[in-house]
Design a protein around this motif. Structure first.
Motif: not given
Length: 241
Positions: A126, A151, A165, A169, A172-173, A191-192, A194-196
């Motif tokens: 990560h 975003r 969000n 996320s 983007t992944a 996905s984590h 990106y803070d979701d």
């Protein structure tokens, strides 16, 4: 030499278990600090860098669930929970609060070691991906552009929309690993970054929403393609900017 080893902080009120964890993990190239509760844990975290926390949920005073909630509010340090076999509700709550994995007591020391190593590998992966993504401004594909800093998703005809969000996320992944099959588990992990909070049961729903926004024909997708039994693949070339 010990400073270069992964530092595991074990929080458990059972002194015998603390001794077992300390001795076994130390024999397997991990540095271990073992404490009995939240106050001692806080003291260690203020003084030292910790790579992973092994946390018993059944603690006197401030219990493990409260500690897990507090840790997750403060940061993203990996948490491996220790629970009793009958504590299913607590396990579910712990995972929802942000714990990364769990083991039920009594547990195999070898399994504990394997799970800790897997968590540490995930954190390293990560960090590497997050560093790379942090250098990027946008992804482009087939006339679409996803602006990572704002975003915002811009369509080929110039329409711009801000993604929720979860959708941001997940997209983007996918764009970070184009033309590569990603399992649901991999999509959740990436996905984590990106803070979701994306869970396995919501992946398919998020994919459906993304397809409705970017696919010419959502019922016959050509961008986000399902690989039956394996996961999803972003099937067209992507330009990173």
């Amino acid at each position: 030499m010990s400073d270069s080893l992964p530092h595991v902080l074990a929080v458990d009120d059972d002194p015998d278990l603390r001794d077992v964890l300390t001795q076994y993990l130390a024999k397997n190239d991990m540095r271990v600090t073992a404490v009995s509760g939240g106050a001692e844990m806080d003291d260690v975290l203020q003084r030292e860098v910790v790579d992973c926390i092994v946390l018993d949920l059944k603690l006197p005073g401030e219990d493990g669930l409260a500690i897990a909630r507090r840790l997750r509010e403060q940061g993203s340090i990996p948490i491996l929970m220790l629970t009793g076999r009958s504590d299913e509700a607590d396990r579910v709550m712990g995972l929802e609060l942000g714990a990364d994995d769990y083991l039920t007591k009594p547990f195999s020391q070898r399994e504990l070691l394997a799970r800790l190593r897997a968590l540490l590998r995930r954190v390293k992966l990560h960090s590497t991906i997050a560093d790379e993504v942090g250098k990027l401004r946008a992804y482009r594909f087939e006339g679409w552009e996803l602006n990572l800093r704002l975003r915002r998703l811009k369509s080929p005809d110039g329409r711009v929309q801000v993604l929720p969000n979860g959708e941001f996320s997940l997209l983007t992944a996918l764009l970070a690993s184009p033309q590569r099959v990603l399992s649901r588990g991999q999509l959740i992990e990436q996905s984590h970054l990106y803070d979701d909070e994306i869970y396995d049961r919501s992946i398919d729903v998020q994919i459906l929403r993304l397809r409705r926004k970017i696919e010419p024909n959502p019922s016959q997708p050509r961008f986000i393609v399902t690989e039956r039994g394996a996961g999803y693949i972003f099937a067209v070339p992507v330009q990173a900017m």
